[in-house]
Write a protein that holds these residues in place. Structure first.
Motif: not given
Lengths: 147, 101
Positions: B71, B37, B65, B29, B33, B67-68
């Motif tokens: 966004k 970014d 991931r 994770r 992530d 959900r990220t």
């Protein structure tokens, strides 16, 4: 129900042992000549049960997980995974898919996987005493075709 | 457990390998992530080609991931899943969230 073979193990509730526990049960279950799919089902269910002990039963404390696997006459594998952790207050709720008491990225699917991948699962628990999960799966004998 | 990131234009691929369980998922994770970014992809491909085992911790990994990416207005694509992984994903209804092949 005659027990044909049996093994016990206990191990610390450390996440590093998740892979070890499922590999041990998988090796034991191999005596029943399961298909790859059956073996994967067993490994996945064991992984979920052991993870529950680590994540939920002991939380911050390092406890022990007690595992018994038995081969019962008729090709049935019975696995008991026991902890002496915090116990489950409401078993019915805990068995609900997507329900989880911890945040982060736990999907709340542990029991759903066990129920779906094994033939039966029984959960008994006492708050403050611990939880025992008993799962069974029948391994169907395979027909060998010669030539 | 390993995560190998490759980026081509707006497509970022994370090739996962090893076993995914509660023990290994956290490290995977973090790597994914941090790559999201820095690359801000419009499509993330999670390639399970090197994964030999996955339990429901992998579902948490994919859902998080997803959900990220939502966004960011980005999409998720899942590939290389073995029959065992696919079975776990289908149980969780992942096929409704992401394209799996």
């Amino acid at each position: 129900m005659k027990i044909v073979n049996k093994f016990n193990m206990s191990l610390y509730a450390r996440s590093a042992n998740e892979g070890f526990a499922r590999s041990c049960i998988s090796a034991f279950a191999s005596q029943l000549d399961p298909t790859l799919e059956e073996l994967n089902d067993i490994k996945t269910a064991v992984s979920e049960a052991v993870t529950n002990c680590i994540v939920h039963a002991y939380k911050e404390k390092l406890g022990k997980i007690y595992i018994t696997a038995e081969i019962i006459e008729g090709g049935i594998l019975r696995i008991k995974i026991r902890d002496t952790g915090c116990g489950i207050e409401n078993i019915e709720l805990a068995l609900t898919p997507l329900y989880t008491t911890v945040g982060g990225e736990r999907a709340g699917l542990g029991f759903a996987v066990m129920q779906s991948f094994m033939d039966s699962i029984k959960v008994s628990s006492k708050v403050g005493k611990g939880t025992t999960v008993t799962m069974k799966k029948k391994i169907s004998p395979r027909i060998t075709v010669n030539g | 457990m390993a995560v190998e990131i490759t980026v081509k234009g707006e497509v970022m691929t994370a090739l996962l390998s090893g076993e995914i369980d509660h023990h290994s998922a956290a490290g995977m994770r973090e790597k994914i992530d941090s790559a999201i970014d820095s690359n801000m992809p419009s499509l993330l491909v999670l390639d399970f080609g090197g994964v030999s085992f996955m339990d429901s911790s992998g579902i948490g990994l994919v859902m998080g991931r997803y959900r990220t990416l939502q966004k960011l207005g980005a999409n998720l694509h899942i590939t290389g899943a073995s029959p065992q992984i696919e079975k776990v994903m289908k149980l969780a209804g992942m096929n409704r969230l992401a394209t799996i092949n």
